[in-house]
Structures are given as structure tokens and as C-alpha cells.
Design a protein around this motif. Structure first.
Motif, PDB file in Angstrom:
ATOM      1  N   LEU A  16       0.816  -1.223   0.000  1.00 38.09           N
ATOM      2  CA  LEU A  16       0.000   0.000   0.000  1.00 38.09           C
ATOM      3  C   LEU A  16       0.845   1.267   0.000  1.00 38.09           C
ATOM      4  CD1 LEU A  16      -2.840  -1.090   2.428  1.00 38.09           C
ATOM      5  CD2 LEU A  16      -3.055  -0.579  -0.017  1.00 38.09           C
ATOM      6  N   VAL A  17       1.959   1.225   0.710  1.00 38.88           N
ATOM      7  CA  VAL A  17       2.860   2.391   0.716  1.00 38.88           C
ATOM      8  C   VAL A  17       3.385   2.629  -0.696  1.00 38.88           C
ATOM      9  CG1 VAL A  17       5.102   3.237   1.535  1.00 38.88           C
ATOM     10  CG2 VAL A  17       3.471   2.248   3.152  1.00 38.88           C
ATOM     11  N   VAL A  18       3.798   1.557  -1.356  1.00 38.26           N
ATOM     12  CA  VAL A  18       4.288   1.670  -2.736  1.00 38.26           C
ATOM     13  C   VAL A  18       3.171   2.159  -3.657  1.00 38.26           C
ATOM     14  CG1 VAL A  18       5.113   0.329  -4.721  1.00 38.26           C
ATOM     15  CG2 VAL A  18       6.129  -0.026  -2.465  1.00 38.26           C
ATOM     16  N   ARG A  33      -5.945   8.281  -2.567  1.00 38.51           N
ATOM     17  CA  ARG A  33      -6.923   8.290  -1.464  1.00 38.51           C
ATOM     18  C   ARG A  33      -7.335   6.866  -1.075  1.00 38.51           C
ATOM     19  NH1 ARG A  33      -9.372  12.378  -4.284  1.00 38.51           N
ATOM     20  NH2 ARG A  33     -10.986  10.968  -5.016  1.00 38.51           N
ATOM     21  N   VAL A  34      -7.542   6.035  -2.080  1.00 37.12           N
ATOM     22  CA  VAL A  34      -7.938   4.645  -1.827  1.00 37.12           C
ATOM     23  C   VAL A  34      -6.832   3.916  -1.057  1.00 37.12           C
ATOM     24  CG1 VAL A  34      -8.396   2.407  -2.930  1.00 37.12           C
ATOM     25  CG2 VAL A  34      -9.535   4.474  -3.767  1.00 37.12           C
ATOM     26  N   ALA A  35      -5.585   4.084  -1.484  1.00 36.12           N
ATOM     27  CA  ALA A  35      -4.461   3.426  -0.809  1.00 36.12           C
ATOM     28  C   ALA A  35      -4.328   3.932   0.627  1.00 36.12           C
ATOM     29  CB  ALA A  35      -3.167   3.668  -1.579  1.00 36.12           C
ATOM     30  N   LEU A  39      -4.720   1.903   4.116  1.00 29.67           N
ATOM     31  CA  LEU A  39      -3.641   1.931   5.112  1.00 29.67           C
ATOM     32  C   LEU A  39      -4.185   2.203   6.514  1.00 29.67           C
ATOM     33  CD1 LEU A  39      -0.611   3.711   3.420  1.00 29.67           C
ATOM     34  CD2 LEU A  39      -0.558   1.548   4.653  1.00 29.67           C
ATOM     35  N   VAL A  40      -5.147   3.106   6.618  1.00 32.00           N
ATOM     36  CA  VAL A  40      -5.757   3.401   7.924  1.00 32.00           C
ATOM     37  C   VAL A  40      -6.447   2.152   8.470  1.00 32.00           C
ATOM     38  CG1 VAL A  40      -7.562   4.730   9.081  1.00 32.00           C
ATOM     39  CG2 VAL A  40      -5.987   5.874   7.524  1.00 32.00           C
ATOM     40  N   THR A  41      -7.169   1.465   7.619  1.00 30.18           N
ATOM     41  CA  THR A  41      -7.834   0.227   8.029  1.00 30.18           C
ATOM     42  C   THR A  41      -6.813  -0.815   8.457  1.00 30.18           C
ATOM     43  OG1 THR A  41      -9.637   0.662   6.497  1.00 30.18           O
ATOM     44  CG2 THR A  41      -9.410  -1.599   7.263  1.00 30.18           C
ATOM     45  N   LEU A  42      -5.727  -0.895   7.715  1.00 33.29           N
ATOM     46  CA  LEU A  42      -4.665  -1.839   8.031  1.00 33.29           C
ATOM     47  C   LEU A  42      -4.025  -1.510   9.381  1.00 33.29           C
ATOM     48  CD1 LEU A  42      -3.262  -4.294   6.733  1.00 33.29           C
ATOM     49  CD2 LEU A  42      -1.581  -2.713   5.820  1.00 33.29           C
ATOM     50  N   CYS A  43      -3.879  -0.236   9.680  1.00 29.85           N
ATOM     51  CA  CYS A  43      -3.328   0.174  10.979  1.00 29.85           C
ATOM     52  C   CYS A  43      -4.223  -0.307  12.118  1.00 29.85           C
ATOM     53  CB  CYS A  43      -3.160   1.687  11.038  1.00 29.85           C
ATOM     54  SG  CYS A  43      -1.784   2.291  10.053  1.00 29.85           S
ATOM     55  N   ASP A  44      -5.532  -0.231  11.919  1.00 31.79           N
ATOM     56  CA  ASP A  44      -6.468  -0.742  12.921  1.00 31.79           C
ATOM     57  C   ASP A  44      -6.279  -2.244  13.118  1.00 31.79           C
ATOM     58  OD1 ASP A  44      -7.525   1.794  13.266  1.00 31.79           O
ATOM     59  OD2 ASP A  44      -9.230   1.440  11.923  1.00 31.79           O
ATOM     60  N   ASP A  45      -6.044  -2.961  12.025  1.00 30.62           N
ATOM     61  CA  ASP A  45      -5.811  -4.406  12.106  1.00 30.62           C
ATOM     62  C   ASP A  45      -4.529  -4.702  12.889  1.00 30.62           C
ATOM     63  OD1 ASP A  45      -8.082  -4.717  10.581  1.00 30.62           O
ATOM     64  OD2 ASP A  45      -7.000  -5.135   8.717  1.00 30.62           O
TER      65      ASP A  45
END
Length: 102
Positions: A16-18, A33-35, A39-45
Motif C-alpha cells: 500500500l505504501v508503494v 486516497r484509496v491506498a 492503510l488506515v484500516t490496516l493500521c487498525d488491524d
């Protein structure tokens, strides 16, 4: 030496960072914006996964860790790291104060 299995969350974060960087370089605001949203959702995970592991430690052990390794000036940084550390700090009765008298 056995190769450690890569965490899928870590791999997805790197992807996602890439993707966000590539979208920015292409000036594709929607893709960026989608990425970033993913990423925010992934941080929650990540936070949920870490919290599950951290809760296994006894409160007495957390108190020892904080008392022996975290200075008063570092309590704010610890609290800002994640929700779990912020809550744990409150549970241990550690106050986050700013001392301007240095």
C-alpha cells in the motif's frame, strides 16, 4: 536457520505504501486516497493484533516495564504510540504531564 514467515499485514502495508507513492507520482488523487484509506484500516488491524498479544502480559509485568524503562518525559510518547499503551498507562496511574521548568 529457518526463514521466518512474513506477516501478511506487513506485506500488505508495504504494498500500500508503494501504491500510494506510485499514485502520487502519477498525480492520481483517487488511487492515492484509496491506498491511504486502506492503510488506515490496516493500521487498525495491526493495533488489534498487537493488543491481543499485549493483553497476555500480567499487569505487574507492565508496571515493571514502565517503571524501569520509561522516564517521565517519555510517557507522552508512549501514550501516543497506540490506544493500548495509552489505556495501560492510565491503568498504571501514570500521569502525562508537561514540565516546562527545565
Amino acid at each position: 536457520k529457518a526463514k521466518e514467515e512474513e506477516d501478511p499485514l506487513v506485506r500488505r502495508r508495504e504494498e500500500l505504501v508503494v501504491a500510494a507513492k506510485e499514485a502520487r507520482s502519477r498525480e492520481d488523487a483517487r488511487a492515492e486516497r484509496v491506498a491511504k484509506k486502506e492503510l488506515v484500516t490496516l493500521c487498525d488491524d495491526f493495533e488489534a493484533k498487537n493488543e491481543k498479544l499485549f493483553r497476555r502480559l500480567l499487569p505487574e509485568l507492565w508496571l515493571k516495564i514502565v517503571d524501569e524503562n520509561v522516564q517521565q518525559n517519555d510517557l507522552l510518547a508512549l501514550a501516543m504510540t497506540c490506544r493500548f499503551f495509552r489505556e495501560k498507562q492510565k491503568d498504571l496511574g501514570k500521569k502525562v504531564e508537561t514540565n516546562l521548568n527545565y
